[in-house]
Design a protein around this motif. Structure first.
Motif, PDB file in Angstrom:
ATOM      1  N   ASP A 231       0.829  -1.315   0.214  1.00 27.72           N
ATOM      2  CA  ASP A 231      -0.049   0.086  -0.108  1.00 27.72           C
ATOM      3  C   ASP A 231       0.849   1.222   0.068  1.00 27.72           C
ATOM      4  N   ALA A 234       2.553   1.659  -3.222  1.00 32.72           N
ATOM      5  CA  ALA A 234       1.567   2.135  -4.512  1.00 32.72           C
ATOM      6  C   ALA A 234       1.262   3.630  -4.462  1.00 32.72           C
ATOM      7  N   THR A 235       1.216   4.168  -3.150  1.00 33.97           N
ATOM      8  CA  THR A 235       0.946   5.732  -3.064  1.00 33.97           C
ATOM      9  C   THR A 235       2.297   6.275  -3.537  1.00 33.97           C
ATOM     10  N   THR A 255      -1.554  -8.636  -2.615  1.00 33.74           N
ATOM     11  CA  THR A 255      -2.093  -7.189  -2.693  1.00 33.74           C
ATOM     12  C   THR A 255      -2.848  -7.226  -4.006  1.00 33.74           C
ATOM     13  N   ARG A 257      -3.188  -4.034  -5.127  1.00 39.67           N
ATOM     14  CA  ARG A 257      -2.588  -2.674  -5.492  1.00 39.67           C
ATOM     15  C   ARG A 257      -1.480  -2.710  -6.954  1.00 39.67           C
ATOM     16  N   PRO A 270       1.173  -0.716 -11.621  1.00 36.66           N
ATOM     17  CA  PRO A 270       0.155  -0.404 -10.546  1.00 36.66           C
ATOM     18  C   PRO A 270      -1.440  -0.664 -11.112  1.00 36.66           C
ATOM     19  N   VAL A 273      -6.670   2.676  -8.165  1.00 37.17           N
ATOM     20  CA  VAL A 273      -7.469   2.506  -6.990  1.00 37.17           C
ATOM     21  C   VAL A 273      -8.514   3.879  -6.937  1.00 37.17           C
ATOM     22  N   MET A 286      -3.381   5.530   2.772  1.00 36.53           N
ATOM     23  CA  MET A 286      -2.499   6.212   1.579  1.00 36.53           C
ATOM     24  C   MET A 286      -2.362   7.816   1.887  1.00 36.53           C
TER      25      MET A 286
END
Length: 287
Positions: A231, A234-235, A255, A257, A270, A273, A286
């Motif tokens: 997570d 991913a951000t 995951t 993501r 990615p 989302v 996030m």
């Protein structure tokens, strides 16, 4: 519970609190050898004595030394050459096309250890200088180990370290003999910077990386911590960016993501989302 088991539990909890890593049964065998230098420094003989010292108030510096000793900083230049071939053959050509207008690349080497991975990337760009002429290349290496980051920043490596993974031509082209050690040249150091960072924290600046290399880091986490790490990564990655994991690591079943890329078993992309539909806990993670 035997005293030795309790001691390992104390040290294991410390490692998890500081890094998120688990001191699994498979890793317990190397605890005493990893801490042997610290034993000599403290004038003690075993893990039990160390655990007693850690239980005393005000031992934060000792706790830091213990964690640093337990971290696995094994790395070398161009580690797993096939992975760097994937970067050269698939990832970098894609980024050259998609970033042709801005001519800027930001790369995050997460869990960079003593810097060889980041400098290996810099060597690739230097060797492909015509393709990257007038580009701004920024390679950020981060690691939870402050000691490893200090080495990475210095760019100094021993004869043994310099011979692992690079050719004689690369050694002479990108490093200079410095009194028995080898100093990375400004040509490659200028593309890199290093900072201490835990992958479970918010991503470092600039926060939207075109490529994230996170190899042999997540395998030390339990499933819940690994999911949280995904997570966080991913951000910090661009919506059309690339993620590279190490051998034995995957996003599948870990995951939602990221998804496997259509080239190379270690490469992932990615998954978008929609935050308006995300669970509150995910939205919080996030931020």
């Amino acid at each position: 519970m035997e005293i030795n088991d309790a001691s390992h539990r104390i040290i294991g909890e410390l490692l998890t609190q500081r890094t998120g890593q688990q001191l699994t049964e498979g890793r317990r065998w190397r605890v005493s050898s990893a801490l042997s230098g610290l034993f000599r420094e403290l004038g003690i003989e075993n893990v039990d004595q160390l655990a007693c010292m850690l239980e005393r108030p005000g031992e934060q510096r000792l706790a830091t030394k213990v964690v640093e000793s337990l971290l696995n900083n094994e790395t070398y230049f161009f580690r797993d050459q096939a992975y760097f071939s994937q970067l050269s053959n698939h990832v970098l050509p894609d980024l050259a096309r998609s970033r042709a207008e801005s001519k800027r690349l930001s790369i995050w080497s997460a869990g960079c250890s003593t810097g060889q991975e980041a400098l290996s990337l810099a060597m690739i760009f230097a060797e492909q200088s015509p393709r990257w002429k007038n580009w701004t290349i920024e390679i950020l290496g981060t690691d939870v180990s402050g000691k490893a980051v200090e080495t990475a920043r210095s760019g100094l490596y021993t004869q043994f370290e310099i011979q692992r993974g690079i050719s004689v031509a690369q050694m002479l082209n990108f490093f200079a003999d410095c009194g028995g050690q080898w100093q990375a040249s400004d040509k490659i150091r200028s593309m890199t910077r290093f900072q201490q960072h835990n992958i479970l924290d918010c991503p470092p600046s600039p926060g939207r990386f075109d490529l994230v290399m996170c190899r042999n880091v997540l395998l030390y986490f339990d499933p819940a911590t690994r999911s949280a790490a995904f997570d966080r990564v991913a951000t910090g990655i661009a919506s059309d960016g690339w993620l590279m994991l190490g051998a034995g690591e995957t996003v599948v079943g870990q995951t939602e993501r990221f998804r496997p890329a259509n080239c190379g078993s270690s490469l992932y992309r990615p998954v978008h989302v929609d935050l308006s539909m995300a669970q509150p806990s995910l939205r919080a993670a996030m931020r």
